[in-house]
Design a protein around this motif. Structure first.
Motif, PDB file in Angstrom:
ATOM      1  N   PHE A 106       0.834  -1.199   0.000  1.00 42.53           N
ATOM      2  CA  PHE A 106       0.000   0.000   0.000  1.00 42.53           C
ATOM      3  C   PHE A 106       0.869   1.249   0.000  1.00 42.53           C
ATOM      4  O   PHE A 106       1.955   1.254   0.573  1.00 42.53           O
ATOM      5  N   SER A 107       0.382   2.297  -0.663  1.00 42.26           N
ATOM      6  CA  SER A 107       1.143   3.546  -0.726  1.00 42.26           C
ATOM      7  C   SER A 107       0.197   4.727  -0.642  1.00 42.26           C
ATOM      8  O   SER A 107      -1.011   4.607  -0.876  1.00 42.26           O
ATOM      9  N   GLY A 108       0.767   5.882  -0.301  1.00 35.88           N
ATOM     10  CA  GLY A 108      -0.012   7.111  -0.258  1.00 35.88           C
ATOM     11  C   GLY A 108       0.085   7.819   1.086  1.00 35.88           C
ATOM     12  O   GLY A 108       0.556   7.259   2.084  1.00 35.88           O
ATOM     13  N   PHE A 109      -0.357   9.050   1.108  1.00 30.22           N
ATOM     14  CA  PHE A 109      -0.253   9.883   2.303  1.00 30.22           C
ATOM     15  C   PHE A 109      -1.091   9.329   3.455  1.00 30.22           C
ATOM     16  O   PHE A 109      -0.622   9.266   4.602  1.00 30.22           O
ATOM     17  N   ASP A 110      -2.328   8.922   3.176  1.00 34.82           N
ATOM     18  CA  ASP A 110      -3.161   8.343   4.234  1.00 34.82           C
ATOM     19  C   ASP A 110      -2.517   7.086   4.803  1.00 34.82           C
ATOM     20  O   ASP A 110      -2.585   6.836   6.015  1.00 34.82           O
ATOM     21  N   VAL A 111      -1.901   6.295   3.935  1.00 34.85           N
ATOM     22  CA  VAL A 111      -1.223   5.070   4.382  1.00 34.85           C
ATOM     23  C   VAL A 111      -0.059   5.427   5.297  1.00 34.85           C
ATOM     24  O   VAL A 111       0.133   4.805   6.348  1.00 34.85           O
ATOM     25  N   ASP A 112       0.720   6.437   4.917  1.00 35.28           N
ATOM     26  CA  ASP A 112       1.865   6.837   5.740  1.00 35.28           C
ATOM     27  C   ASP A 112       1.421   7.409   7.080  1.00 35.28           C
ATOM     28  O   ASP A 112       2.039   7.147   8.115  1.00 35.28           O
ATOM     29  N   VAL A 113       0.344   8.201   7.061  1.00 35.71           N
ATOM     30  CA  VAL A 113      -0.185   8.746   8.317  1.00 35.71           C
ATOM     31  C   VAL A 113      -0.687   7.614   9.206  1.00 35.71           C
ATOM     32  O   VAL A 113      -0.380   7.563  10.408  1.00 35.71           O
ATOM     33  N   ALA A 114      -1.442   6.697   8.628  1.00 32.00           N
ATOM     34  CA  ALA A 114      -1.995   5.577   9.401  1.00 32.00           C
ATOM     35  C   ALA A 114      -0.890   4.702   9.985  1.00 32.00           C
ATOM     36  O   ALA A 114      -0.967   4.256  11.134  1.00 32.00           O
ATOM     37  N   THR A 115       0.164   4.464   9.192  1.00 29.32           N
ATOM     38  CA  THR A 115       1.275   3.635   9.649  1.00 29.32           C
ATOM     39  C   THR A 115       2.015   4.309  10.798  1.00 29.32           C
ATOM     40  O   THR A 115       2.401   3.656  11.784  1.00 29.32           O
ATOM     41  N   TYR A 116       2.220   5.617  10.680  1.00 37.68           N
ATOM     42  CA  TYR A 116       2.894   6.375  11.743  1.00 37.68           C
ATOM     43  C   TYR A 116       2.056   6.334  13.023  1.00 37.68           C
ATOM     44  O   TYR A 116       2.585   6.087  14.116  1.00 37.68           O
ATOM     45  N   VAL A 117       0.758   6.588  12.893  1.00 35.23           N
ATOM     46  CA  VAL A 117      -0.124   6.581  14.069  1.00 35.23           C
ATOM     47  C   VAL A 117      -0.130   5.203  14.723  1.00 35.23           C
ATOM     48  O   VAL A 117      -0.038   5.080  15.949  1.00 35.23           O
ATOM     49  N   ALA A 118      -0.233   4.157  13.897  1.00 37.15           N
ATOM     50  CA  ALA A 118      -0.248   2.794  14.445  1.00 37.15           C
ATOM     51  C   ALA A 118       1.039   2.505  15.218  1.00 37.15           C
ATOM     52  O   ALA A 118       1.009   1.846  16.267  1.00 37.15           O
ATOM     53  N   LYS A 119       2.167   2.997  14.714  1.00 37.76           N
ATOM     54  CA  LYS A 119       3.444   2.803  15.406  1.00 37.76           C
ATOM     55  C   LYS A 119       3.409   3.444  16.785  1.00 37.76           C
ATOM     56  O   LYS A 119       3.885   2.866  17.770  1.00 37.76           O
ATOM     57  N   GLN A 120       2.831   4.637  16.870  1.00 39.22           N
ATOM     58  CA  GLN A 120       2.735   5.324  18.162  1.00 39.22           C
ATOM     59  C   GLN A 120       1.782   4.599  19.106  1.00 39.22           C
ATOM     60  O   GLN A 120       1.896   4.711  20.332  1.00 39.22           O
ATOM     61  N   LEU A 121       0.852   3.832  18.530  1.00 40.22           N
ATOM     62  CA  LEU A 121      -0.075   3.042  19.341  1.00 40.22           C
ATOM     63  C   LEU A 121       0.516   1.687  19.731  1.00 40.22           C
ATOM     64  O   LEU A 121      -0.120   0.915  20.455  1.00 40.22           O
ATOM     65  N   GLY A 122       1.746   1.415  19.224  1.00 42.45           N
ATOM     66  CA  GLY A 122       2.425   0.190  19.615  1.00 42.45           C
ATOM     67  C   GLY A 122       2.420  -0.928  18.595  1.00 42.45           C
ATOM     68  O   GLY A 122       2.748  -2.075  18.928  1.00 42.45           O
ATOM     69  N   TYR A 123       2.072  -0.596  17.331  1.00 40.63           N
ATOM     70  CA  TYR A 123       2.002  -1.625  16.294  1.00 40.63           C
ATOM     71  C   TYR A 123       3.076  -1.412  15.232  1.00 40.63           C
ATOM     72  O   TYR A 123       3.260  -0.300  14.738  1.00 40.63           O
ATOM     73  N   LYS A 124       3.743  -2.495  14.869  1.00 46.10           N
ATOM     74  CA  LYS A 124       4.715  -2.464  13.785  1.00 46.10           C
ATOM     75  C   LYS A 124       3.990  -2.586  12.446  1.00 46.10           C
ATOM     76  O   LYS A 124       2.848  -3.036  12.400  1.00 46.10           O
ATOM     77  N   PRO A 125       4.656  -2.193  11.353  1.00 40.71           N
ATOM     78  CA  PRO A 125       4.005  -2.285  10.041  1.00 40.71           C
ATOM     79  C   PRO A 125       3.432  -3.658   9.727  1.00 40.71           C
ATOM     80  O   PRO A 125       2.356  -3.762   9.117  1.00 40.71           O
ATOM     81  N   ASP A 126       4.133  -4.731  10.129  1.00 39.30           N
ATOM     82  CA  ASP A 126       3.639  -6.071   9.807  1.00 39.30           C
ATOM     83  C   ASP A 126       2.476  -6.508  10.695  1.00 39.30           C
ATOM     84  O   ASP A 126       1.913  -7.597  10.524  1.00 39.30           O
ATOM     85  N   GLN A 127       2.098  -5.659  11.658  1.00 39.53           N
ATOM     86  CA  GLN A 127       0.938  -5.945  12.499  1.00 39.53           C
ATOM     87  C   GLN A 127      -0.306  -5.174  12.031  1.00 39.53           C
ATOM     88  O   GLN A 127      -1.365  -5.285  12.644  1.00 39.53           O
ATOM     89  N   ILE A 128      -0.151  -4.432  10.951  1.00 31.54           N
ATOM     90  CA  ILE A 128      -1.258  -3.638  10.427  1.00 31.54           C
ATOM     91  C   ILE A 128      -1.976  -4.403   9.333  1.00 31.54           C
ATOM     92  O   ILE A 128      -1.358  -4.930   8.411  1.00 31.54           O
ATOM     93  N   GLN A 129      -3.286  -4.460   9.423  1.00 32.73           N
ATOM     94  CA  GLN A 129      -4.105  -5.012   8.354  1.00 32.73           C
ATOM     95  C   GLN A 129      -4.955  -3.878   7.788  1.00 32.73           C
ATOM     96  O   GLN A 129      -5.845  -3.367   8.468  1.00 32.73           O
ATOM     97  N   PHE A 130      -4.659  -3.473   6.568  1.00 28.65           N
ATOM     98  CA  PHE A 130      -5.433  -2.411   5.941  1.00 28.65           C
ATOM     99  C   PHE A 130      -6.716  -3.000   5.352  1.00 28.65           C
ATOM    100  O   PHE A 130      -6.706  -4.026   4.680  1.00 28.65           O
TER     101      PHE A 130
END
Length: 276
Positions: A57-81
């Protein structure tokens, strides 16, 4: 014999209880269970939320969501879009399908009755995308013209109600369909946020064919939607967005995702500051 029957029955009850507990502990359908987090995005918006052929996945919303998820304690491989189309965003949050939504989700008073919003994290403006040789230059030029937008989205309704009441509105299920209609001549213009339109216009298959009218027909404050009443998640996301701006990650994402489309973005908005 009687004792053995009771023991067997008890064992059966115990087995059912253990089975139910196993099924109900880490629910695979939960929006977040400590190991995974489900986040709603768009799958078909270049520069914002796009699912690539390889499944990434790519795009600004994806990058924002990934950054926010990291701050919530989730790594990229723990994200299900999860794909959340415009017409289903409120329902997806209410059903608990996703923990939060970052999908060009404009904050409006009507939507705030159903969901809560963190942010805003981007200020966009409604615009028109037309063919390069089109004579449509202002909103009122859309009267008697075929105008396309997505079902459940607000931009086309805004134009019909306040700018060009005689515009012939065509609502499709995705902006990709609107773009195909614009390319074929089935519609005369596509309307949504300038950030979205810029991403489409910059795609290789459309380069040189279309232009932005350059109109600021509305202010669109993009927020991250969370389930109504989930104040804990709301606060965490707002803190994450503030950090994203302060540490330079927001600017870096804007440059990476919008730079190729030559999109002139507004400065990062302040949390809670809605531009009317």
């Amino acid at each position: 014999m009687k004792l053995r029957k009771v023991t067997a029955a008890s064992a059966a009850v115990l087995a059912l209880t253990v089975g139910a507990t196993a099924c109900g502990g880490k629910n695979s359908n939960s929006a977040s269970d400590g190991n995974k987090i489900k986040i709603g995005i768009k799958f078909d918006q270049p520069g914002l939320g796009l699912k690539q052929p390889d499944g990434s996945f790519s795009g600004f919303d994806v990058d924002v969501a990934t950054y926010v998820a990291k701050q919530l304690g989730y790594k990229p491989d723990q994200i299900q879009f999860v794909e959340t189309k415009s017409a289903d965003r409120e329902n997806a949050l209410q059903r608990g399908d996703v923990k939060f939504i970052a999908a060009t989700y404009s904050i409006t008073d009507e939507r705030k009755q159903k969901v809560d919003f963190a942010g805003p994290y981007l200020l966009a403006h409604q615009d028109l995308l037309v063919k390069k040789d089109s004579t449509i230059a202002k909103g009122t030029d859309l009267n008697q013209k075929k105008l396309c937008s997505v079902t459940g989205s607000t931009p086309a309704q805004h134009i019909q109600k306040t700018i060009a009441p005689k515009a012939n509105l065509r609502e499709y299920s995705s902006y990709s369909e609107c773009m195909a209609g614009l390319q074929s001549g089935a519609v005369d213009a596509v309307t949504t946020d300038d950030s979205i339109l810029a991403g489409y216009a910059a795609q290789d298959k459309y380069k040189g064919q279309f232009k932005l009218a350059g109109l600021k027909l509305s202010n669109e404050n993009y927020g991250i939607g969370v389930k109504k009443g989930d104040s804990a998640t709301l606060d965490e996301i707002n803190k994450a967005l503030e950090k994203m701006v302060s540490d330079g990650s927001w600017d870096a994402a804007v440059k990476k995702d919008f730079g190729p489309a030559n999109y002139k973005n507004e400065p990062a908005p302040k949390i809670g500051q809605i531009v009317k």
